[in-house]
Design a protein around this motif. Structure first.
Motif, short mmCIF file in Angstrom:
data_model
loop_
_atom_site.label_atom_id
_atom_site.label_comp_id
_atom_site.label_asym_id
_atom_site.label_seq_id
_atom_site.Cartn_x
_atom_site.Cartn_y
_atom_site.Cartn_z
N GLY A 83 0.80 -1.22 0.00
CA GLY A 83 0.00 0.00 0.00
C GLY A 83 0.83 1.27 0.00
O GLY A 83 0.37 2.32 0.44
N VAL A 84 2.06 1.18 -0.51
CA VAL A 84 2.95 2.33 -0.56
C VAL A 84 2.51 3.26 -1.69
O VAL A 84 2.05 2.81 -2.74
N ASP A 85 2.65 4.56 -1.49
CA ASP A 85 2.46 5.55 -2.55
C ASP A 85 3.74 5.53 -3.37
O ASP A 85 4.76 6.07 -2.97
N TRP A 86 3.72 4.85 -4.51
CA TRP A 86 4.95 4.63 -5.26
C TRP A 86 4.78 4.97 -6.74
O TRP A 86 3.69 4.97 -7.28
N ARG A 87 5.92 5.26 -7.35
CA ARG A 87 6.00 5.50 -8.80
C ARG A 87 7.26 4.81 -9.31
O ARG A 87 8.30 4.84 -8.66
N LEU A 88 7.16 4.24 -10.49
CA LEU A 88 8.32 3.65 -11.16
C LEU A 88 8.36 4.23 -12.57
O LEU A 88 7.41 4.09 -13.33
N VAL A 89 9.48 4.88 -12.89
CA VAL A 89 9.66 5.44 -14.22
C VAL A 89 10.72 4.60 -14.93
O VAL A 89 11.82 4.42 -14.41
N VAL A 90 10.35 4.09 -16.09
CA VAL A 90 11.29 3.31 -16.90
C VAL A 90 11.68 4.19 -18.07
O VAL A 90 10.85 4.59 -18.88
N TYR A 91 12.97 4.50 -18.15
CA TYR A 91 13.50 5.39 -19.18
C TYR A 91 13.90 4.56 -20.40
O TYR A 91 14.85 3.77 -20.34
N GLY A 92 13.17 4.75 -21.49
CA GLY A 92 13.35 3.96 -22.70
C GLY A 92 14.74 4.07 -23.31
O GLY A 92 15.24 5.15 -23.54
N GLY A 93 15.35 2.92 -23.54
CA GLY A 93 16.66 2.87 -24.19
C GLY A 93 17.84 3.07 -23.25
O GLY A 93 18.99 2.97 -23.67
N ALA A 94 17.59 3.35 -21.98
CA ALA A 94 18.67 3.61 -21.04
C ALA A 94 19.20 2.32 -20.43
O ALA A 94 18.45 1.39 -20.15
N LEU A 95 20.50 2.31 -20.20
CA LEU A 95 21.19 1.19 -19.57
C LEU A 95 21.32 1.44 -18.06
O LEU A 95 20.80 2.43 -17.54
N HIS A 96 22.04 0.56 -17.39
CA HIS A 96 22.32 0.76 -15.97
C HIS A 96 23.29 1.93 -15.83
O HIS A 96 24.14 2.15 -16.68
#
Length: 147
Positions: A83-96
């Motif tokens: 129940g955490v207020d969370w966001r995950l952004v995945v940046y297209g084409g980016a590596l580690h």
């Protein structure tokens, strides 16, 4: 304990290991206003995330072999179940380590700088802090009580 610190205005932001530490602080129930992590989607033991009492923002590259889709899914499932207020952004084409200029994929496969996403991730972190730790303006001279 630092006298210049407002204990009600503390956030944890980190890249890589620093982000993982921020998540662990939240899982330990530390009183934080926000957690921001880039390239560190660590998961905890069952139930620990329920102790996180602040918004969590996480950013990761879509091509990051260290944080692959299965790791992203596990992180999302843990946050959602707690129940955490969370966001995950995945940046297209980016590596580690896409935020770190000296890193080059020729040094280690799967690691590389992505300047546009590095700037975007930093703006996302700043936005998180602005949301969770708003700056209050001091009272103007006309608003101060007279003596």
């Amino acid at each position: 304990a630092e006298p210049r610190t407002d204990p009600d205005r503390i956030a944890a932001v980190g890249y890589g290991t620093g982000g993982a530490i921020g998540l662990e602080l939240g899982r330990d129930g530390v009183n934080l206003r926000a957690i921001g992590t880039v390239n560190a989607l660590t998961t905890g033991r069952p139930g620990e995330a329920a102790r996180i009492r602040c918004p969590v923002w996480a950013g990761v590259g879509s091509e990051d072999p260290i944080m692959p889709p299965a790791q992203r899914d596990a992180f999302a499932a843990e946050m959602q179940a707690a129940g955490v207020d969370w966001r995950l952004v995945v940046y297209g084409g980016a590596l580690h380590a896409f935020h770190h200029p000296p890193v080059d994929h020729t040094v280690r496969p799967g690691v590389g700088y992505h300047p546009r996403h590095a700037q975007r991730a930093w703006r996302d972190v700043v936005d998180l802090l602005a949301e969770c730790l708003p700056v209050t303006e001091p009272a103007s001279a006309s608003e101060l009580p007279s003596s």
